[in-house]
Structure formats: C-alpha cells, structure tokens
Design a protein around this motif. Structure first.
Motif, PDB file in Angstrom:
ATOM      1  N   GLU A   2       2.936  -3.670 -21.385  1.00 59.69           N
ATOM      2  CA  GLU A   2       3.093  -5.101 -21.173  1.00 59.69           C
ATOM      3  C   GLU A   2       4.273  -5.417 -20.273  1.00 59.69           C
ATOM      4  N   GLY A   3       5.269  -4.541 -20.257  1.00 56.26           N
ATOM      5  CA  GLY A   3       6.447  -4.786 -19.430  1.00 56.26           C
ATOM      6  C   GLY A   3       6.159  -4.791 -17.945  1.00 56.26           C
ATOM      7  N   PHE A   4       5.007  -4.225 -17.551  1.00 60.78           N
ATOM      8  CA  PHE A   4       4.649  -4.170 -16.136  1.00 60.78           C
ATOM      9  C   PHE A   4       3.546  -5.165 -15.784  1.00 60.78           C
ATOM     10  N   ALA A   5       3.215  -6.038 -16.718  1.00 62.43           N
ATOM     11  CA  ALA A   5       2.163  -7.020 -16.469  1.00 62.43           C
ATOM     12  C   ALA A   5       2.502  -7.861 -15.243  1.00 62.43           C
ATOM     13  N   GLY A   6       1.558  -7.916 -14.310  1.00 63.56           N
ATOM     14  CA  GLY A   6       1.772  -8.692 -13.098  1.00 63.56           C
ATOM     15  C   GLY A   6       2.579  -7.982 -12.036  1.00 63.56           C
ATOM     16  N   ARG A   7       3.099  -6.784 -12.353  1.00 56.09           N
ATOM     17  CA  ARG A   7       3.939  -6.044 -11.406  1.00 56.09           C
ATOM     18  C   ARG A   7       3.267  -4.778 -10.893  1.00 56.09           C
ATOM     19  N   LEU A   8       2.226  -4.330 -11.577  1.00 54.76           N
ATOM     20  CA  LEU A   8       1.557  -3.087 -11.206  1.00 54.76           C
ATOM     21  C   LEU A   8       0.077  -3.336 -10.977  1.00 54.76           C
ATOM     22  N   LEU A   9      -0.405  -2.890  -9.830  1.00 55.71           N
ATOM     23  CA  LEU A   9      -1.827  -2.983  -9.512  1.00 55.71           C
ATOM     24  C   LEU A   9      -2.340  -1.571  -9.255  1.00 55.71           C
ATOM     25  N   ALA A  10      -3.149  -1.053 -10.158  1.00 56.67           N
ATOM     26  CA  ALA A  10      -3.692   0.302 -10.024  1.00 56.67           C
ATOM     27  C   ALA A  10      -5.053   0.234  -9.340  1.00 56.67           C
ATOM     28  N   ILE A  11      -5.236   1.061  -8.319  1.00 56.38           N
ATOM     29  CA  ILE A  11      -6.489   1.077  -7.558  1.00 56.38           C
ATOM     30  C   ILE A  11      -7.020   2.499  -7.503  1.00 56.38           C
ATOM     31  N   HIS A  12      -8.274   2.692  -7.893  1.00 52.79           N
ATOM     32  CA  HIS A  12      -8.922   3.994  -7.780  1.00 52.79           C
ATOM     33  C   HIS A  12      -9.524   4.090  -6.384  1.00 52.79           C
ATOM     34  N   GLY A  13      -8.909   4.901  -5.552  1.00 50.36           N
ATOM     35  CA  GLY A  13      -9.402   5.024  -4.189  1.00 50.36           C
ATOM     36  C   GLY A  13      -8.667   6.116  -3.443  1.00 50.36           C
ATOM     37  N   ASN A  14      -9.020   6.289  -2.200  1.00 50.72           N
ATOM     38  CA  ASN A  14      -8.406   7.300  -1.341  1.00 50.72           C
ATOM     39  C   ASN A  14      -7.237   6.675  -0.595  1.00 50.72           C
ATOM     40  N   ASN A  15      -6.083   7.354  -0.600  1.00 45.39           N
ATOM     41  CA  ASN A  15      -4.929   6.807   0.111  1.00 45.39           C
ATOM     42  C   ASN A  15      -5.179   6.707   1.616  1.00 45.39           C
ATOM     43  N   ALA A  16      -6.209   7.408   2.100  1.00 45.95           N
ATOM     44  CA  ALA A  16      -6.563   7.293   3.514  1.00 45.95           C
ATOM     45  C   ALA A  16      -7.047   5.883   3.847  1.00 45.95           C
ATOM     46  N   ASP A  17      -7.478   5.146   2.822  1.00 48.32           N
ATOM     47  CA  ASP A  17      -7.971   3.778   3.011  1.00 48.32           C
ATOM     48  C   ASP A  17      -6.923   2.745   2.622  1.00 48.32           C
ATOM     49  N   ILE A  18      -5.652   3.099   2.746  1.00 54.56           N
ATOM     50  CA  ILE A  18      -4.583   2.224   2.264  1.00 54.56           C
ATOM     51  C   ILE A  18      -4.601   0.858   2.935  1.00 54.56           C
ATOM     52  N   ALA A  19      -4.897   0.800   4.222  1.00 53.90           N
ATOM     53  CA  ALA A  19      -4.914  -0.492   4.915  1.00 53.90           C
ATOM     54  C   ALA A  19      -5.989  -1.404   4.330  1.00 53.90           C
ATOM     55  N   ILE A  20      -7.134  -0.823   3.987  1.00 56.40           N
ATOM     56  CA  ILE A  20      -8.222  -1.600   3.384  1.00 56.40           C
ATOM     57  C   ILE A  20      -7.826  -2.078   1.995  1.00 56.40           C
ATOM     58  N   HIS A  21      -7.223  -1.189   1.201  1.00 57.77           N
ATOM     59  CA  HIS A  21      -6.815  -1.551  -0.160  1.00 57.77           C
ATOM     60  C   HIS A  21      -5.793  -2.689  -0.141  1.00 57.77           C
ATOM     61  N   VAL A  22      -4.830  -2.600   0.768  1.00 59.24           N
ATOM     62  CA  VAL A  22      -3.789  -3.631   0.849  1.00 59.24           C
ATOM     63  C   VAL A  22      -4.395  -4.971   1.250  1.00 59.24           C
ATOM     64  N   ARG A  23      -5.294  -4.934   2.220  1.00 55.57           N
ATOM     65  CA  ARG A  23      -5.918  -6.181   2.677  1.00 55.57           C
ATOM     66  C   ARG A  23      -6.748  -6.818   1.567  1.00 55.57           C
ATOM     67  N   GLU A  24      -7.538  -6.001   0.869  1.00 49.91           N
ATOM     68  CA  GLU A  24      -8.395  -6.541  -0.193  1.00 49.91           C
ATOM     69  C   GLU A  24      -7.576  -7.047  -1.380  1.00 49.91           C
ATOM     70  N   ALA A  25      -6.410  -6.418  -1.622  1.00 49.80           N
ATOM     71  CA  ALA A  25      -5.564  -6.846  -2.740  1.00 49.80           C
ATOM     72  C   ALA A  25      -4.791  -8.115  -2.400  1.00 49.80           C
ATOM     73  N   GLY A  26      -4.653  -8.402  -1.111  1.00 48.89           N
ATOM     74  CA  GLY A  26      -3.949  -9.607  -0.687  1.00 48.89           C
ATOM     75  C   GLY A  26      -2.468  -9.582  -0.994  1.00 48.89           C
ATOM     76  N   VAL A  27      -1.847  -8.405  -0.868  1.00 50.29           N
ATOM     77  CA  VAL A  27      -0.421  -8.275  -1.169  1.00 50.29           C
ATOM     78  C   VAL A  27       0.352  -7.932   0.101  1.00 50.29           C
TER      79      VAL A  27
END
Length: 234
Positions: A2-27
C-alpha cells in the motif's frame, strides 16, 4: 504494498518496447535504469532450463509465453549458424561444439535436457584436452543460447533507441547495468555515437565496476559494468 499505491506502475512487456509503454501509460520519464541481469529466482526454476544445476527442459526463455525454445533452436540451425551463436557468447570451442551437436542431431542423439547438454559440452572439452577449469565448461554455451533465444542483443539495441526517444526531448538520464562483454560493447558503442552526435553527454567517462568488497559479498556482481549518459533536452 500500500505504501507504493499510485507510485508504481508494473507493466508486463519487453523493455525493447519502452517508448510504446511510456506513451501508452501517459507518464513523463526523467530517468531510465536498465538492469540487464536475469533473475536468480528464474534461474533456480528447473522448468525454465536456464541452469544445469538441476535437470530441466531446454527452454531458456525468460518470458515463457512467447518465442522459440533452446531445444527447438538446436533442432533447426545449421552448423555455421550454431557456431556463430556460440561465438557471440565468447565460447572458445564454438566450432567443435557446434559440429558435435549437429552430428548428434543427425544420429538422433541430440541432448534433450539441461543436464544432458552440460554433460555433452563437457565431453567436447574433455576430448579437446581441457581437464580443469574454475568455470563449468557449459557455462558460456548456456549463456550464448539464452542470449539468442531471448534476442537479448537485438532487444538491447532497441531498448537504447527507445530510451533516446523517451528522454531526448525533455531531458533525463539513462543508466545501463550490463553483465556480459557483448552487452557492454553494444552500450559503449551506442553511447559513443550519441555523444559524437552531441545528442547526449557522458555521466562518467569510464564504466563503473563493483568494489572488491562487494564482489566478495556478492560474487555474481564480478562482471557488472555500469555506463550512463544524460540528455539535455530540446
């Protein structure tokens, strides 16, 4: 927790797609750290086939939901391609091991488990006159197959390119922790290119390595190298 609520976003994916993950997460991202070491917990799971300490299938996929297994790879590659794969893992007996494995495949004796493959490679070393070594003879073979099965070099290059897309406009830092000379060469070459293009600056000129005390406490850290660059932003 609970201490990390709102601070941690875990994504199951390939780090090679980091640009896509960041864009889709809107962060907004101001720093990226790639730790290229694979999980010790995964390595201890026999069914993943990452270690020869216990018998398991020749899988070696870090993400078992996708991709080709090491066993399937050994069933189809040519001798020259297999030799190249093993050479990329700095295996000194890449050619004779590749030749022996292809011959074993033709005669229906191809190793099917991690323990069988380790014993097979040890046999090649023994026949070539290698009797003693601090490192198990199969160590580099397993590493080379794991690298190819998971497309680690290709994904690293894509990860670096994606990180530049994420950080270049707004600025930020990129740190990469490698555990193999092949990985380190890719990072070193890429960072040098970026600096020559004046797209980034080094955070530190030479790679950082663990101190002797850390290696004594954690022997697996002995091959670790860290490199870093910073993007000023547009």
């Amino acid at each position: 927790g609970e201490g990390f609520a709102g601070r941690l976003l875990a994504i199951h994916g390939n780090n090679a797609d980091i640009a896509i993950h960041v864009r889709e997460a809107g962060v907004r991202v101001s720093g990226i750290l790639f730790d290229l070491g694979w999980s010790t917990i995964q390595g201890e799971e026999a069914d993943r086939g990452l270690s020869f300490s216990e018998e398991g299938p020749l899988d070696m996929r870090l993400d078992q939901t996708t991709g080709e297994t090491a066993g399937a790879l050994l069933e189809r590659v040519s001798e020259s391609e297999l030799s190249e794969i093993l050479s990329e893992g700095d295996e000194p007996l890449a050619h004779p091991i590749a030749r022996a494995l292809v011959q074993a495949r033709k005669s229906g004796r191809l190793p099917r488990t991690t323990v069988d493959l380790a014993a097979f490679v040890s046999g090649v070393y023994y026949r070539k006159g290698f009797r003693r070594s601090r490192r198990h003879p199969a160590t580099r073979v397993f590493m080379a197959l794991r690298i190819r099965v998971n497309r680690e070099y290709e994904n690293l290059e894509r990860s670096l390119a994606g990180s530049r897309l994420v950080l270049e406009e707004g600025g930020g830092r990129l740190l990469v922790l490698t555990f193999h000379s092949g990985e380190d060469r890719i990072v070193k070459r890429t960072f040098r290119q970026w600096v020559s293009e004046e797209a980034a600056d080094y955070l530190f000129r030479k790679s950082l390595s663990p101190e002797k005390e850390e290696v004594l406490q954690n022997p697996r850290s002995r091959s670790a190298r860290m490199r870093g660059v910073t993007f000023v932003g547009g």
